[in-house]
Design an enzyme around this catalytic site. Structure first.
Site, PDB file in Angstrom:
ATOM      1  N   GLY A  76      36.583  40.073  46.150  1.00  0.00           N
ATOM      2  CA  GLY A  76      37.661  41.020  45.883  1.00  0.00           C
ATOM      3  C   GLY A  76      38.899  40.427  45.250  1.00  0.00           C
ATOM      4  O   GLY A  76      39.983  40.993  45.367  1.00  0.00           O
ATOM      5  N   LYS A  88      25.183  39.404  35.336  1.00  0.00           N
ATOM      6  CA  LYS A  88      25.359  39.099  36.758  1.00  0.00           C
ATOM      7  C   LYS A  88      23.951  39.041  37.339  1.00  0.00           C
ATOM      8  O   LYS A  88      23.297  40.082  37.476  1.00  0.00           O
ATOM      9  CB  LYS A  88      26.196  40.151  37.470  1.00  0.00           C
ATOM     10  CG  LYS A  88      26.380  39.828  38.948  1.00  0.00           C
ATOM     11  CD  LYS A  88      27.487  40.621  39.600  1.00  0.00           C
ATOM     12  CE  LYS A  88      27.718  40.152  41.032  1.00  0.00           C
ATOM     13  NZ  LYS A  88      28.908  40.752  41.643  1.00  0.00           N
ATOM     14  N   HIS A  92      30.485  48.518  35.846  1.00  0.00           N
ATOM     15  CA  HIS A  92      31.935  48.388  35.654  1.00  0.00           C
ATOM     16  C   HIS A  92      32.244  47.595  34.388  1.00  0.00           C
ATOM     17  O   HIS A  92      33.127  47.956  33.607  1.00  0.00           O
ATOM     18  CB  HIS A  92      32.577  47.702  36.863  1.00  0.00           C
ATOM     19  CG  HIS A  92      32.454  48.481  38.136  1.00  0.00           C
ATOM     20  ND1 HIS A  92      32.678  49.841  38.207  1.00  0.00           N
ATOM     21  CD2 HIS A  92      32.134  48.089  39.394  1.00  0.00           C
ATOM     22  CE1 HIS A  92      32.494  50.259  39.455  1.00  0.00           C
ATOM     23  NE2 HIS A  92      32.157  49.207  40.193  1.00  0.00           N
ATOM     24  N   PRO A 126      47.789  40.758  35.325  1.00  0.00           N
ATOM     25  CA  PRO A 126      48.547  41.535  36.304  1.00  0.00           C
ATOM     26  C   PRO A 126      47.720  42.711  36.805  1.00  0.00           C
ATOM     27  O   PRO A 126      46.722  43.096  36.184  1.00  0.00           O
ATOM     28  CB  PRO A 126      49.748  42.026  35.482  1.00  0.00           C
ATOM     29  CG  PRO A 126      49.204  42.153  34.093  1.00  0.00           C
ATOM     30  CD  PRO A 126      48.216  41.022  33.940  1.00  0.00           C
ATOM     31  N   LEU A 146      46.902  46.412  37.038  1.00  0.00           N
ATOM     32  CA  LEU A 146      47.120  47.490  36.078  1.00  0.00           C
ATOM     33  C   LEU A 146      47.081  48.832  36.790  1.00  0.00           C
ATOM     34  O   LEU A 146      46.137  49.120  37.534  1.00  0.00           O
ATOM     35  CB  LEU A 146      46.051  47.449  34.979  1.00  0.00           C
ATOM     36  CG  LEU A 146      45.981  46.144  34.177  1.00  0.00           C
ATOM     37  CD1 LEU A 146      44.812  46.187  33.202  1.00  0.00           C
ATOM     38  CD2 LEU A 146      47.291  45.894  33.440  1.00  0.00           C
TER      39      LEU A 146
END
Length: 206
Positions: free
Chosen positions: A12, A32, A46, A182, A184
């Site tokens: 995470g 992946k 994603h 950062p 978002l």
């Protein structure tokens, strides 16, 4: 470089979002090898949405397991024995390969992701959060990778700026700081591409 492995200091930390951004910036293929947990479609979905690359460049996993837990246990719950030979790298280049969780997450009862990274012999990018605890997690990750002779390309931070923690990690770890994504407010392929371009140098990955 034609291929990188992306790992995290923990689960995470933003590893998949960073991997999507890097995949898009390099117009790379993404893989992946093991997906554990399918409730939200998995990280492959994603990345396909966020990277902006041709969907054909988002490669299918070697294994897809139902339960969101460590891959070794997810495999057992699904009654599957992981064959490490199936984790051999695809030939497609450029290529971004994403691990699961941290570097020492077990793929099998005898093998961690770090062991597989060493077999792949690719440079590894470590994704670290900027919140409390990140110094310890980051330095431990570097030590685990180096103990296996793995080349660490650099560290990418995700989160709010914490200049002292980021500088401490890079200085004590002897690691190159690649940049920081950062948080978002609205995460889309466009907003992610802009954030990556503003906070990273593409020449650090080519």
């Amino acid at each position: 470089m034609s291929a990188f492995v992306v790992t995290g200091t923990d689960t995470g930390v933003g590893k998949t979002v960073f991997a999507a951004a890097l995949t898009g910036a390099l117009r790379a293929h993404y893989w992946k090898p093991v997906q554990a947990g399918l409730d939200d479609g998995g990280d492959r979905d994603h990345v396909a949405q966020l990277s902006g690359v041709d969907p054909a460049q988002v490669l299918p996993e070697a294994y897809r397991f139902t339960t969101p837990c460590s891959p070794h246990r997810a495999a057992e719950l699904d009654g599957v024995t992981v064959d490490l030979a199936r984790l051999a790298l695809p030939e497609a280049r450029p290529l971004i390969v994403e691990g699961a969780g941290g570097a020492l997450v077990p793929v099998t009862r005898q093998t961690t992701y770090a062991d597989v990274f060493a077999w792949w012999n690719l440079p590894v990018i470590v994704v670290a959060r900027t919140a409390l605890g990140t110094i310890n997690h980051s330095l431990l990750t570097f030590e685990a990778l180096r103990a296996r002779g793995i080349t660490i390309h650099g560290v990418a931070f995700v989160g709010d700026a914490n200049e002292d923690s980021e500088a401490t990690i890079c200085s004590m770890g002897g690691i190159k700081r690649l940049g920081r994504l950062p948080h978002l407010e609205r995460l889309t392929s466009q907003s992610l591409a802009v954030a990556f371009a503003q906070n990273f140098r593409i020449t650090d990955f080519t």
